[in-house]
Design an enzyme around this catalytic site. Sequence first.
Site, mmCIF file in Angstrom:
data_model
loop_
_atom_site.group_PDB
_atom_site.id
_atom_site.type_symbol
_atom_site.label_atom_id
_atom_site.label_comp_id
_atom_site.label_asym_id
_atom_site.label_seq_id
_atom_site.Cartn_x
_atom_site.Cartn_y
_atom_site.Cartn_z
ATOM 1 N N ASP A 9 0.808 -1.278 0.155
ATOM 2 C CA ASP A 9 -0.202 0.151 0.055
ATOM 3 C C ASP A 9 0.937 1.024 0.130
ATOM 4 O OD1 ASP A 9 -1.621 2.110 0.732
ATOM 5 O OD2 ASP A 9 -2.551 1.233 2.361
ATOM 6 N N ASN A 23 -6.405 11.966 -11.324
ATOM 7 C CA ASN A 23 -7.073 12.388 -12.601
ATOM 8 C C ASN A 23 -6.706 13.823 -12.776
ATOM 9 O OD1 ASN A 23 -9.100 13.947 -10.984
ATOM 10 N ND2 ASN A 23 -9.946 12.017 -10.331
ATOM 11 N N VAL A 32 -5.392 4.206 -6.418
ATOM 12 C CA VAL A 32 -4.580 4.585 -5.727
ATOM 13 C C VAL A 32 -4.864 6.243 -5.302
ATOM 14 C CG1 VAL A 32 -2.965 5.477 -7.658
ATOM 15 C CG2 VAL A 32 -2.050 4.751 -5.502
ATOM 16 N N ASP A 33 -5.439 6.665 -6.248
ATOM 17 C CA ASP A 33 -5.824 8.249 -5.976
ATOM 18 C C ASP A 33 -6.686 8.204 -4.757
ATOM 19 O OD1 ASP A 33 -6.166 10.961 -6.414
ATOM 20 O OD2 ASP A 33 -7.726 10.954 -7.894
ATOM 21 N N TYR A 126 -7.178 2.841 -16.176
ATOM 22 C CA TYR A 126 -6.649 3.704 -17.254
ATOM 23 C C TYR A 126 -6.187 2.610 -18.585
ATOM 24 C CZ TYR A 126 -7.061 8.369 -15.429
ATOM 25 O OH TYR A 126 -7.563 9.591 -14.971
#
Length: 170
Positions: A9, A23, A32-33, A126
Amino acid sequence: MPFEVIQADITTLAVDAIVNAANESLLGGGGVDGAIHRAAGPALLAACRDIPEIRPGVRCPTGEARVTPGFALPARFVIHTVGPVWHGGERAEEELLASCYGNCLKLAQERGVESIAFPAISAGIYGYPADAAARVAIQTVRAATWTPARVVFCTFGGTMTAAYAASLSS
């Protein structure tokens, strides 16, 4: 130059900077964002909102990077970058992905970062193929004129870990 591949992590790593596969809005998302935003706390969202928009809804165009403090994270900085969505390699995806890594390293150097952790940029939602994403990451960082003393490629699963390990050994 010591590179490491770690399946972990990214929000738990004790490094100077972690890279966020963000993004264009920089206001959080999935993967992850979202994990980075949750772990850093609400101050991260506030800091991202303070980054000026280039155009409506876009604070960081694809291939570029922005930096914020790490807030509640062990990392001092979060370097946000926006990777390309995979369209079969016909829309300059490789160049844009390489630009992500290069721009992150530039911001890291400007801030005196000695250790950095990269996620597998663009290889999640993505859709960038794991082997190709790992190859671009490793080649770009290896070719950089400057890198921190410690570079970690932090992966999220066995397939990605294997792809990075294979690219690192080639």
